[in-house]
Enzyme design. Structure first.
Site, mmCIF file in Angstrom:
data_model
loop_
_atom_site.group_PDB
_atom_site.id
_atom_site.type_symbol
_atom_site.label_atom_id
_atom_site.label_comp_id
_atom_site.label_asym_id
_atom_site.label_seq_id
_atom_site.Cartn_x
_atom_site.Cartn_y
_atom_site.Cartn_z
ATOM 1 N N GLU A 148 27.995 43.800 67.518
ATOM 2 C CA GLU A 148 27.234 44.488 68.568
ATOM 3 C C GLU A 148 28.182 44.961 69.677
ATOM 4 O O GLU A 148 28.075 46.088 70.169
ATOM 5 C CB GLU A 148 26.189 43.539 69.185
ATOM 6 C CG GLU A 148 25.136 43.022 68.200
ATOM 7 C CD GLU A 148 25.545 41.718 67.520
ATOM 8 O OE1 GLU A 148 26.750 41.525 67.260
ATOM 9 O OE2 GLU A 148 24.653 40.895 67.241
ATOM 10 N N TRP A 189 47.992 36.674 27.849
ATOM 11 C CA TRP A 189 46.813 36.813 28.682
ATOM 12 C C TRP A 189 45.594 36.829 27.783
ATOM 13 O O TRP A 189 45.621 37.505 26.762
ATOM 14 C CB TRP A 189 46.875 38.090 29.518
ATOM 15 C CG TRP A 189 48.013 38.108 30.476
ATOM 16 C CD1 TRP A 189 49.189 38.763 30.338
ATOM 17 C CD2 TRP A 189 48.082 37.411 31.729
ATOM 18 N NE1 TRP A 189 49.992 38.538 31.426
ATOM 19 C CE2 TRP A 189 49.329 37.718 32.295
ATOM 20 C CE3 TRP A 189 47.213 36.576 32.431
ATOM 21 C CZ2 TRP A 189 49.749 37.218 33.526
ATOM 22 C CZ3 TRP A 189 47.623 36.084 33.649
ATOM 23 C CH2 TRP A 189 48.879 36.404 34.182
ATOM 24 N N ARG A 219 47.191 41.073 45.173
ATOM 25 C CA ARG A 219 48.089 42.213 45.092
ATOM 26 C C ARG A 219 47.319 43.536 45.158
ATOM 27 O O ARG A 219 47.377 44.360 44.263
ATOM 28 C CB ARG A 219 48.927 42.120 43.815
ATOM 29 C CG ARG A 219 50.211 41.342 44.048
ATOM 30 C CD ARG A 219 50.779 40.784 42.765
ATOM 31 N NE ARG A 219 50.267 39.466 42.482
ATOM 32 C CZ ARG A 219 50.451 38.827 41.335
ATOM 33 N NH1 ARG A 219 51.097 39.394 40.360
ATOM 34 N NH2 ARG A 219 49.977 37.622 41.161
#
Ligand SMILES: [Zn+2]
Length: 357
Positions: A52, A168, A205
């Site tokens: 505000e 991965w 990142r």
């Protein structure tokens, strides 16, 4: 008048403070007068003005007679700043439109506004507002950080092979999303085993991102001082949380916790993090720490990535290992709130059914 479009704009403004407001809510504010917006503002960071006030500081003309649209009830108590309601009254705002009431018991802004003769409308896009600030509302209700788990698993529910290889499982698109996620959380937490096997940097990142606190949980002293999280500690945001009383010669801050079940008392740890204004924690592995949080009923949310591969193997790792339910009726219950695709991967965002607030 329908205030939903203005409220949506408040939400967009509020989101600019994402990852920077810690235990405060994300809030946006607009002053609307004579058919146009004459000021916009938002809560930029934990240490800066409330939305505000930021909005009043950016007015094109006097706010007198205007309508203030803000996604959270203006505060009425002295915290780090004087109460916003006093400034709303001083500026002679005629009407205040709010999405959510502040569940902080110290706040009763609506009464003060009404007592000053200001018209107040509440509940505009209430559910969207609650979702936007789910972290803040959970903080207020449970007086601890929101706790989320994130992991990537194979179709057969494995997060690592028998040789602990996990790089991965998920694809690049999924991992890019994880970097965005890290920017939304105040802290990233891993167990000592994950530190030893993956040596993660635990940074965000992305451009303009704020690095989260990096928390390593361990009940022993066998941490490698040359791990990336200790070498990268130029911002002093690496923390070791331990129930050990011994000294560490490592470049990190130590938080001493109580002991429970032979390890760190996780509830005590979350209390201590909350006292430091850490409002959300993302746990990034592995199986033992995931299970420990689950057994303590501290898991509010899970981001589960699933890749279309099958690992199999008796000793490969699943996302939760340790004590489990004896019966299906004792299983921990979650609700799938979102399903997203990242190329060949799928992500489920699930929330604990007991944590609705
Ligand atoms: Zn305020």
């Amino acid at each position: 008048m329908n205030y939903e479009n203005l409220m949506r704009e408040c939400f967009d403004l509020a989101l600019k403070g994402r990852g920077k407001v810690l235990t405060n809510p994300m809030v946006g504010a607009i002053v609307f007068k004579n058919g146009k917006i004459i000021g916009r503002g938002y809560h930029r960071s934990f240490y800066q003005d409330h939305a505000e006030i930021d909005c009043f500081n950016n007015l094109e003309e006097a706010a007198e007679g205007g309508t203030l649209v803000v996604n959270l009830e203006p505060c009425s108590h002295f915290g780090k700043h004087p109460p916003c309601v006093d400034e709303v009254i001083r500026r002679k705002i005629k009407k205040v439109v709010i999405s959510n009431l502040d569940t902080n018991p110290k706040v009763d802004g609506i009464k003060k506004l009404k007592d000053a003769g200001i018209e107040v409308i509440t509940g505009v896009l209430e559910n969207e507002g609650k979702k936007l600030n789910e972290k803040f509302f959970l903080n207020m209700k449970y007086k601890r950080p929101l706790l989320a788990l994130k992991y990537a698993q194979s179709l057969d529910g494995k997060i690592a092979t028998e040789t602990f290889d996990s790089k991965w499982i998920s694809n690049e698109e999924s991992r890019a999303f994880v970097h965005k996620l890290r920017n939304d959380y105040d802290a990233i937490l891993v167990g000592a085993n994950t530190l030893a096997s993956d040596n993660p940097r635990l940074t965000s990142r992305i451009d303009g991102g704020v690095n989260p606190y990096r928390i390593i949980v361990t009940n022993s002293l066998s941490l490698d001082p040359l791990s990336e999280v200790f070498l990268e500690n130029s911002d002093n945001k690496t923390i070791i949380a331990t129930n050990s009383t011994k000294d560490f010669d490592i470049n990190a801050e130590i938080i001493r916790c109580k002991t429970k079940g032979g390890g760190v008392d996780l509830e005590d740890l979350l209390d201590k993090l909350y006292q430091r204004d850490i409002g959300s924690v993302l746990v990034e592995g592995g199986s033992v720490i995931n299970n420990a949080f689950l057994r303590e009923n501290l898991v509010d949310k899970i981001y589960q990535f699933i890749a279309p591969i099958i690992v199999s193997g008796l000793r490969s790792r699943s996302a939760f290992m340790g004590e489990g339910a004896k019966l299906i009726s004792e299983a921990k219950k979650f609700r799938i709130d979102e399903i997203r695709r990242f190329g060949s991967d799928v992500m489920f965002e699930v929330n604990n059914v007991y944590r609705d607030c």
